[in-house]
Design a protein around this motif. Structure first.
Motif, PDB file in Angstrom:
ATOM      1  N   ALA A  21       0.837  -1.197   0.000  1.00  0.00           N
ATOM      2  CA  ALA A  21       0.000   0.000   0.000  1.00  0.00           C
ATOM      3  C   ALA A  21       0.875   1.250   0.000  1.00  0.00           C
ATOM      4  CB  ALA A  21      -0.919   0.003   1.216  1.00  0.00           C
ATOM      5  N   THR A  22       0.512   2.210  -0.848  1.00  0.00           N
ATOM      6  CA  THR A  22       1.306   3.436  -0.947  1.00  0.00           C
ATOM      7  C   THR A  22       0.850   4.496   0.041  1.00  0.00           C
ATOM      8  OG1 THR A  22      -0.133   4.177  -2.767  1.00  0.00           O
ATOM      9  CG2 THR A  22       1.907   3.064  -3.358  1.00  0.00           C
ATOM     10  N   CYS A  23      -0.360   4.371   0.547  1.00  0.00           N
ATOM     11  CA  CYS A  23      -0.814   5.189   1.666  1.00  0.00           C
ATOM     12  C   CYS A  23      -1.900   4.410   2.392  1.00  0.00           C
ATOM     13  CB  CYS A  23      -1.316   6.571   1.237  1.00  0.00           C
ATOM     14  SG  CYS A  23      -2.884   6.563   0.344  1.00  0.00           S
ATOM     15  N   ILE A  24      -2.141   4.778   3.639  1.00  0.00           N
ATOM     16  CA  ILE A  24      -3.075   4.040   4.480  1.00  0.00           C
ATOM     17  C   ILE A  24      -4.001   5.024   5.166  1.00  0.00           C
ATOM     18  CG2 ILE A  24      -3.322   2.447   6.431  1.00  0.00           C
ATOM     19  CD1 ILE A  24      -0.369   1.584   5.762  1.00  0.00           C
ATOM     20  N   VAL A  25      -5.301   4.737   5.098  1.00  0.00           N
ATOM     21  CA  VAL A  25      -6.300   5.563   5.776  1.00  0.00           C
ATOM     22  C   VAL A  25      -7.195   4.655   6.607  1.00  0.00           C
ATOM     23  CG1 VAL A  25      -6.300   7.358   4.003  1.00  0.00           C
ATOM     24  CG2 VAL A  25      -7.926   5.453   3.833  1.00  0.00           C
ATOM     25  N   ASP A  26      -7.887   5.256   7.566  1.00  0.00           N
ATOM     26  CA  ASP A  26      -8.810   4.464   8.376  1.00  0.00           C
ATOM     27  C   ASP A  26     -10.252   4.601   7.902  1.00  0.00           C
ATOM     28  OD1 ASP A  26      -9.321   7.061   9.149  1.00  0.00           O
ATOM     29  OD2 ASP A  26      -8.963   6.736  11.291  1.00  0.00           O
ATOM     30  N   ASP A  27     -10.483   5.520   6.959  1.00  0.00           N
ATOM     31  CA  ASP A  27     -11.831   5.771   6.451  1.00  0.00           C
ATOM     32  C   ASP A  27     -11.678   6.510   5.127  1.00  0.00           C
ATOM     33  OD1 ASP A  27     -14.457   7.114   6.020  1.00  0.00           O
ATOM     34  OD2 ASP A  27     -14.914   6.332   8.008  1.00  0.00           O
ATOM     35  N   LEU A  28     -12.500   6.181   4.149  1.00  0.00           N
ATOM     36  CA  LEU A  28     -12.361   6.826   2.841  1.00  0.00           C
ATOM     37  C   LEU A  28     -12.745   8.297   2.857  1.00  0.00           C
ATOM     38  CD1 LEU A  28     -13.408   4.160   0.188  1.00  0.00           C
ATOM     39  CD2 LEU A  28     -11.225   4.558   1.331  1.00  0.00           C
TER      40      LEU A  28
END
Length: 253
Positions: free
Chosen positions: A230-237
């Motif tokens: 993954a090139t970036c990680i979020v917890d919510d779109l």
């Protein structure tokens, strides 16, 4: 917009996984798998006991029967593959997979499903911007889930478990499904974005040539998603909406 988060409005297209990304159906899948595997493990005296960690390591993101075989193989258990027509009472890979699907379908009919609010906000914005959107899901229930959640019309392309079976596409983490999704959507992977919560799905998108792969941490863990590519990680779109991006809400690869 913080420069570390992709601006999806500039992408050729965006391909989303479904369960755990657009809808909280991953939780329904997890409960169904646990009920089935707890029963199988008890019946066959398999140890160690099935855990949520097993779901993320061996089942999440894969086609149903591949997930069954992978999990049993982790316990050195080999059983006949069987046939897709096997009833849920049959002790085969397909039979166990169909047993799980029956439990999932019953829960979906009973409880319904709604999209994550942040995911709905994002796909609504992308549709308004004219960005092509598609779904790449290993589930054979994808069309039913999208319809139940009221979001089927957002996507011009759905590559799901039924399409994979029809076209002999290998299960994630092989690149086949995301590659097929890009072709069907008419976009170049290196100029598009894939959004996934499963390690197998992240690996599939990376292998398919997506330069931007957003990992959504719904339980797999940011470090595992990062290691998968993954090139970036979020917890919510919702974090990917231009007006709500914050550096604190994501982790960089």
């Amino acid at each position: 917009m913080p420069e570390n988060l992709p601006d999806l409005r500039r992408a050729d297209g965006v391909l989303f996984d479904l369960d755990g990304v657009l809808t909280p159906t991953a939780e329904v899948h997890m409960r169904a798998w646990k009920a089935v595997f707890d029963g199988v493990f008890a019946q066959w005296d398999i140890t160690p006991a099935y855990t949520d960690a097993d779901y993320y390591a061996y089942v999440d993101g894969k086609k149903r029967y591949d997930g069954v075989a992978s999990l049993l193989r982790s316990r050195n258990v080999e059983i006949p593959w069987g046939d897709v027509s096997d009833g849920p009472e049959v002790e085969s890979v397909c039979g166990i997979g169909n047993r799980k699907n029956a439990a999932f379908a019953a829960a979906l009919r009973r409880d319904g499903i709604a999209p994550y609010p942040g995911s709905l906000a994002l796909i609504t914005r992308l549709r308004a911007e004219g960005i092509p959107q598609g779904v790449v899901s290993s589930s054979k229930n994808a069309e039913e889930v999208l319809a139940a959640a009221g979001i089927r019309d957002f996507f011009t392309v759905v590559v799901d478990g039924r399409v994979a079976e029809r076209d002999a596409l290998a299960s994630k983490p092989a690149p086949d499904m995301f590659r097929a999704g890009a072709v069907a959507l008419g976009v170049n992977p290196d100029a598009s974005v894939a959004v996934e919560d499963a390690l197998a799905g992240v690996g599939s998108a990376v292998a398919a040539g997506f330069a931007t792969v957003v990992g959504v941490d719904r339980g797999a863990g940011p470090e595992a998603l990062r290691q998968a590519g993954a090139t970036c990680i979020v917890d919510d779109l919702i974090r990917l909406l231009p007006s709500t991006n914050t550096d604190e809400s994501m982790e960089n690869a």
